[in-house]
Design a protein around this motif. Structure first.
Motif, PDB file in Angstrom:
ATOM      1  N   HIS A  86     -18.294 -38.237   0.991  1.00 50.10           N
ATOM      2  CA  HIS A  86     -19.727 -38.524   0.860  1.00 50.10           C
ATOM      3  C   HIS A  86     -20.557 -37.896   1.967  1.00 50.10           C
ATOM      4  O   HIS A  86     -21.760 -37.676   1.810  1.00 50.10           O
TER       5      HIS A  86
ATOM      6  N   ASP B  48     -22.510 -34.598   1.059  1.00 49.48           N
ATOM      7  CA  ASP B  48     -23.673 -34.615   0.178  1.00 49.48           C
ATOM      8  C   ASP B  48     -24.918 -34.251   0.981  1.00 49.48           C
ATOM      9  O   ASP B  48     -25.237 -34.925   1.969  1.00 49.48           O
TER      10      ASP B  48
ATOM     11  N   GLU C  68     -27.852 -34.859   0.544  1.00 47.99           N
ATOM     12  CA  GLU C  68     -28.828 -35.938   0.561  1.00 47.99           C
ATOM     13  C   GLU C  68     -28.363 -37.141   1.372  1.00 47.99           C
ATOM     14  O   GLU C  68     -29.100 -38.118   1.526  1.00 47.99           O
ATOM     15  N   PHE C  69     -27.134 -37.070   1.882  1.00 47.61           N
ATOM     16  CA  PHE C  69     -26.597 -38.204   2.629  1.00 47.61           C
ATOM     17  C   PHE C  69     -27.351 -38.390   3.939  1.00 47.61           C
ATOM     18  O   PHE C  69     -27.633 -37.424   4.657  1.00 47.61           O
TER      19      PHE C  69
END
Length: 220
Positions: A68, A71, A73-74
């Motif tokens: 994750h 990502d 956008e994380f």
């Protein structure tokens, strides 16, 4: 476990422990449950070098809890706020350092091969650079940009310095059977590293007239 996967796992461990050159095909075959020297490995891989490249790529593809983070956008600030809402900037960077050290431990054999074995070829280096190092650099750079709160800085260079510091600790400790030759444990080392990076972030904030972590009582 399928034979091909078993060969990969065993070969990676042996390459990491002994080095590529000192690990024979017969030894890999024997530990994989094949007839040593019987050529069973070559039914799955054309050569020992191809096996090395496949094994490194296979291990690096297993990101698990780190997936994750890739990502775009994380939010690292969001993650750190949920993990440690009252943490100082130093504490936040310390958490990131711990994540990095854990990733090196997860990739222990790959890390040993890349950092300690000079008998590997360019294909393995390319696989590591594209599948791991570049990805880690993007993650750490984005984290520093977020933590900087909009302040300008050469954050890719700062990220390379941070990644290098954590990697160096892991390598030296691994060479000396788990203990850094300085006698400094990982907690102290990572804390000192985090303090240095936090000072860089604070300097950038002051240059941009952005309230720093110390100006807000330890909160970002």
């Amino acid at each position: 476990m399928a034979t091909r996967e078993k060969i990969i796992e065993i070969a990676l461990r042996l390459f990491g422990e002994q080095g590529f050159a000192r690990t024979s095909v017969a030894q890999i075959e024997g530990e994989a449950g094949l007839l040593p020297g019987g050529g069973g490995l070559f039914r799955h891989f054309r050569s020992k070098r191809e096996l090395l490249t496949e094994a490194v790529t296979h291990r690096l593809a297993h990101r698990e809890d780190w997936e994750h983070l890739l990502d775009p956008e994380f939010s690292f600030v969001g993650m750190l706020d949920s993990m440690a809402p009252t943490a100082s900037q130093v504490d936040r960077i310390y958490i990131l350092c711990e994540l990095g050290l854990a990733r090196l431990d997860h990739n222990r054999d790959v890390s040993r091969i890349l950092m300690r074995d000079n008998s590997i070829d360019d294909a393995v280096l390319t696989a590591f650079r594209h599948n791991e190092y570049d990805a880690v650099m993007k993650v750490v750079t984005r984290a520093l940009i977020e933590l900087a709160g909009g302040a300008d800085g050469d954050w890719p260079a700062a990220a390379a310095t941070l990644v290098g510091a954590v990697s160096h600790f892991w390598l030296m400790a691994d060479i000396f059977d788990g203990e850094h030759p300085s006698g400094i444990d990982s907690r102290r080392y990572l804390r000192a590293t985090a303090e240095l990076v936090a000072a860089r972030l604070e300097y950038a904030s002051k240059q941009a007239n952005i309230p720093s972590d110390s100006d807000t009582g330890g909160q970002s």
